[in-house]
Design a protein around this motif. Structure first.
Motif, PDB file in Angstrom:
ATOM      1  N   ASP A 140      -5.246 -13.208   3.331  1.00  0.00           N
ATOM      2  CA  ASP A 140      -5.864 -12.933   1.928  1.00  0.00           C
ATOM      3  C   ASP A 140      -4.961 -13.846   0.712  1.00  0.00           C
ATOM      4  O   ASP A 140      -4.147 -13.469   0.981  1.00  0.00           O
ATOM      5  N   THR A 141      -5.602 -14.318  -0.695  1.00  0.00           N
ATOM      6  CA  THR A 141      -5.152 -14.477  -1.147  1.00  0.00           C
ATOM      7  C   THR A 141      -6.031 -14.010  -2.713  1.00  0.00           C
ATOM      8  O   THR A 141      -6.540 -13.793  -2.605  1.00  0.00           O
ATOM      9  N   ILE A 142      -4.897 -13.570  -2.938  1.00  0.00           N
ATOM     10  CA  ILE A 142      -5.534 -13.017  -4.778  1.00  0.00           C
ATOM     11  C   ILE A 142      -4.632 -13.736  -6.004  1.00  0.00           C
ATOM     12  O   ILE A 142      -3.809 -14.981  -6.038  1.00  0.00           O
ATOM     13  N   ALA A 143      -5.576 -14.013  -6.466  1.00  0.00           N
ATOM     14  CA  ALA A 143      -5.479 -14.905  -8.032  1.00  0.00           C
ATOM     15  C   ALA A 143      -6.220 -13.789  -9.557  1.00  0.00           C
ATOM     16  O   ALA A 143      -7.236 -13.673  -9.070  1.00  0.00           O
ATOM     17  N   SER A 144      -5.545 -14.267 -10.684  1.00  0.00           N
ATOM     18  CA  SER A 144      -5.742 -13.362 -11.358  1.00  0.00           C
ATOM     19  C   SER A 144      -5.655 -14.589 -12.846  1.00  0.00           C
ATOM     20  O   SER A 144      -4.999 -15.230 -12.837  1.00  0.00           O
ATOM     21  N   TYR A 145      -6.492 -13.892 -13.777  1.00  0.00           N
ATOM     22  CA  TYR A 145      -6.446 -14.040 -14.923  1.00  0.00           C
ATOM     23  C   TYR A 145      -6.343 -13.552 -16.209  1.00  0.00           C
ATOM     24  O   TYR A 145      -7.343 -12.469 -15.704  1.00  0.00           O
ATOM     25  N   SER A 146      -5.824 -14.032 -16.919  1.00  0.00           N
ATOM     26  CA  SER A 146      -5.915 -13.119 -18.101  1.00  0.00           C
ATOM     27  C   SER A 146      -6.436 -13.997 -18.872  1.00  0.00           C
ATOM     28  O   SER A 146      -6.214 -15.415 -20.019  1.00  0.00           O
ATOM     29  N   ASN A 148      -7.956 -14.238 -23.659  1.00  0.00           N
ATOM     30  CA  ASN A 148      -7.973 -14.151 -25.314  1.00  0.00           C
ATOM     31  C   ASN A 148      -6.861 -12.628 -24.979  1.00  0.00           C
ATOM     32  O   ASN A 148      -7.218 -11.776 -25.508  1.00  0.00           O
ATOM     33  N   ASN A 149      -5.741 -13.405 -24.999  1.00  0.00           N
ATOM     34  CA  ASN A 149      -4.342 -12.595 -25.262  1.00  0.00           C
ATOM     35  C   ASN A 149      -4.558 -10.795 -24.447  1.00  0.00           C
ATOM     36  O   ASN A 149      -4.320  -9.991 -24.545  1.00  0.00           O
ATOM     37  N   GLY A 150      -5.270 -11.119 -23.192  1.00  0.00           N
ATOM     38  CA  GLY A 150      -5.550  -9.945 -22.457  1.00  0.00           C
ATOM     39  C   GLY A 150      -6.650  -9.103 -22.567  1.00  0.00           C
ATOM     40  O   GLY A 150      -7.240  -7.932 -21.940  1.00  0.00           O
ATOM     41  N   LEU A 151      -7.116  -9.407 -23.675  1.00  0.00           N
ATOM     42  CA  LEU A 151      -8.629  -8.590 -23.708  1.00  0.00           C
ATOM     43  C   LEU A 151      -9.844  -8.808 -22.672  1.00  0.00           C
ATOM     44  O   LEU A 151     -10.372  -7.375 -22.027  1.00  0.00           O
ATOM     45  N   ILE A 152      -9.311  -9.356 -21.920  1.00  0.00           N
ATOM     46  CA  ILE A 152     -10.672  -9.131 -20.608  1.00  0.00           C
ATOM     47  C   ILE A 152      -9.117  -9.976 -19.588  1.00  0.00           C
ATOM     48  O   ILE A 152      -8.133 -11.059 -19.154  1.00  0.00           O
ATOM     49  N   GLY A 153      -9.471  -9.099 -18.139  1.00  0.00           N
ATOM     50  CA  GLY A 153      -8.203  -9.307 -17.158  1.00  0.00           C
ATOM     51  C   GLY A 153      -9.388  -9.571 -15.611  1.00  0.00           C
ATOM     52  O   GLY A 153      -9.870  -8.397 -15.477  1.00  0.00           O
ATOM     53  N   THR A 154      -9.233 -10.871 -15.061  1.00  0.00           N
ATOM     54  CA  THR A 154      -9.890 -10.467 -14.138  1.00  0.00           C
ATOM     55  C   THR A 154      -9.293 -10.779 -12.389  1.00  0.00           C
ATOM     56  O   THR A 154      -7.484 -11.184 -12.553  1.00  0.00           O
ATOM     57  N   ALA A 155      -9.432 -10.725 -11.306  1.00  0.00           N
ATOM     58  CA  ALA A 155      -9.169 -10.738 -10.294  1.00  0.00           C
ATOM     59  C   ALA A 155      -9.587 -11.160  -9.305  1.00  0.00           C
ATOM     60  O   ALA A 155     -11.079 -10.532  -9.385  1.00  0.00           O
ATOM     61  N   VAL A 156      -9.417 -11.864  -8.335  1.00  0.00           N
ATOM     62  CA  VAL A 156     -10.579 -12.358  -7.183  1.00  0.00           C
ATOM     63  C   VAL A 156      -9.561 -12.269  -5.728  1.00  0.00           C
ATOM     64  O   VAL A 156      -8.340 -12.721  -5.853  1.00  0.00           O
ATOM     65  N   ILE A 157      -9.650 -11.821  -4.849  1.00  0.00           N
ATOM     66  CA  ILE A 157      -9.255 -11.906  -3.147  1.00  0.00           C
ATOM     67  C   ILE A 157     -10.141 -13.089  -2.451  1.00  0.00           C
ATOM     68  O   ILE A 157     -11.496 -12.960  -2.359  1.00  0.00           O
ATOM     69  N   LEU A 158      -9.441 -14.069  -1.933  1.00  0.00           N
ATOM     70  CA  LEU A 158     -10.765 -15.019  -1.413  1.00  0.00           C
ATOM     71  C   LEU A 158      -9.585 -14.383   0.236  1.00  0.00           C
ATOM     72  O   LEU A 158      -8.361 -14.222   0.504  1.00  0.00           O
ATOM     73  N   HIS A 159     -10.465 -14.694   1.556  1.00  0.00           N
ATOM     74  CA  HIS A 159      -9.887 -14.543   2.279  1.00  0.00           C
ATOM     75  C   HIS A 159     -10.315 -15.790   3.476  1.00  0.00           C
ATOM     76  O   HIS A 159     -11.791 -16.400   3.290  1.00  0.00           O
ATOM     77  N   CYS A 160      -8.806 -16.017   4.651  1.00  0.00           N
ATOM     78  CA  CYS A 160      -9.870 -17.474   4.866  1.00  0.00           C
ATOM     79  C   CYS A 160      -9.422 -17.398   6.319  1.00  0.00           C
ATOM     80  O   CYS A 160      -8.295 -16.984   7.148  1.00  0.00           O
ATOM     81  N   GLU A 161     -10.266 -17.529   7.067  1.00  0.00           N
ATOM     82  CA  GLU A 161      -9.613 -17.853   8.519  1.00  0.00           C
ATOM     83  C   GLU A 161      -9.431 -18.924   9.109  1.00  0.00           C
ATOM     84  O   GLU A 161     -10.915 -20.209   8.913  1.00  0.00           O
ATOM     85  N   GLY A 162      -8.695 -19.198  10.004  1.00  0.00           N
ATOM     86  CA  GLY A 162      -8.660 -20.596  10.424  1.00  0.00           C
ATOM     87  C   GLY A 162      -7.493 -20.933   9.534  1.00  0.00           C
ATOM     88  O   GLY A 162      -6.740 -20.765   9.415  1.00  0.00           O
ATOM     89  N   ASP A 163      -7.262 -22.536   9.714  1.00  0.00           N
ATOM     90  CA  ASP A 163      -6.030 -23.185   8.826  1.00  0.00           C
ATOM     91  C   ASP A 163      -6.391 -23.066   7.530  1.00  0.00           C
ATOM     92  O   ASP A 163      -6.563 -23.730   6.242  1.00  0.00           O
ATOM     93  N   CYS A 164      -5.277 -22.189   7.125  1.00  0.00           N
ATOM     94  CA  CYS A 164      -5.109 -22.104   5.989  1.00  0.00           C
ATOM     95  C   CYS A 164      -3.783 -22.431   4.915  1.00  0.00           C
ATOM     96  O   CYS A 164      -3.418 -21.682   4.095  1.00  0.00           O
TER      97      CYS A 164
END
Length: 279
Positions: A140-146, A148-164
């Protein structure tokens, strides 16, 4: 007793409380720093109780991460002025780090007390609205993003099978998708996650609209399918037009990336925290 300005400054630096409050606490404690700190903590809890009914619609989302998980903690306050205060930012970081070290998905007594004690210094009602605890699995690779000064926080998890092996490209993709989340804020990952009841309600809305717009009866089914498809494309992450290439869906972006890198990359999960949103 007489308290020196240096002692007051030292206690303020340690607790974040106001100069006047620190001086009073030191006088009451006869100059004993540990006792003065306890006095300030008690005052902070009392102050928090007095302010507990005040609305908290500002704040920020804070992040803490290790190899196993990501913590997102939404800390609320009353004003945007305090939300940008250095002490508030330190508090939020401390809460997120403690939640990470204790593997928490909600605030425990220790975290709640930590936030309540900060009320004395910041002079506003504060609370922990939500804690998102996101596990990071194998490949898994996780990425986050803040945003407007933290008013919105997001995160996504990408799953990789194979050559990562191209971790930089995978991280960049994750970052872009986390930015997309902040911009479009989808309600579902894909159409399979849409509750049947929600889908039926939306279908009824479009049926009523077809009648009001005098759509011929023989054309209504086609109209209905088209409207539902458009609605799903707006609220489902994988079906949305990608923020950087609107003519391609997020699903197509993932497919293209997988082909280019010789690995199957899928969007496993995501999280959005919006300060002030209903919990």
């Amino acid at each position: 007793m007489t308290v020196s300005p240096q002692d007051v400054k030292k206690l303020r630096s340690k607790t974040g409380a106001g100069m006047g409050d620190c001086k009073k606490a030191l006088v009451e404690a006869d100059g004993n720093f540990d006792e003065a700190e306890k006095i300030l903590k008690k005052q902070g809890l009392a102050s928090a109780a007095k302010r507990s009914d005040r609305q908290t619609s500002e704040g920020s989302v804070f992040f803490a991460q290790n190899a196993e998980r990501l913590i997102m903690a939404e800390i609320r306050c009353e004003t945007d002025f305090v939300a940008m205060n250095e002490e508030f930012l330190k508090l939020g970081d401390a809460v997120a780090r403690q939640a990470l070290s204790e593997n928490l998905s909600e605030a425990n007594e220790a975290l709640t007390t930590k936030v309540q004690e900060a009320v004395l210094a910041l002079k506003e009602n504060l609370n922990i609205a939500r804690i998102a605890n996101i596990a990071i699995g194998a490949n898994d690779t996780i990425a986050s993003y803040s945003h407007n000064n933290g008013l919105i926080g997001t995160a996504v998890i990408l799953h990789c099978e194979g050559d990562c092996s191209d971790t930089q490209a995978l991280a960049e993709l994750g970052r872009n998708l986390a930015m997309h989340l902040a911009a479009y804020q989808p309600a579902f990952l894909d159409s399979s996650q849409v509750d049947a009841k929600v889908l039926a309600e939306q279908e009824e809305i479009f049926r009523e609209r077809a009648v009001k717009e005098n759509i011929p009866e023989k054309a209504r089914e086609g109209y209905l399918k088209g409207q539902l498809k458009k609605w799903l494309a707006e609220c489902c992450f994988l079906d949305q037009g990608f923020v950087k290439e609107p003519k391609k869906t997020v699903s197509k972006i993932l497919q293209d990336f997988s082909k280019q890198n010789g690995a199957e990359v899928t969007l496993k999960a995501y999280e959005i925290l919006r300060v002030g949103a209903e919990v």
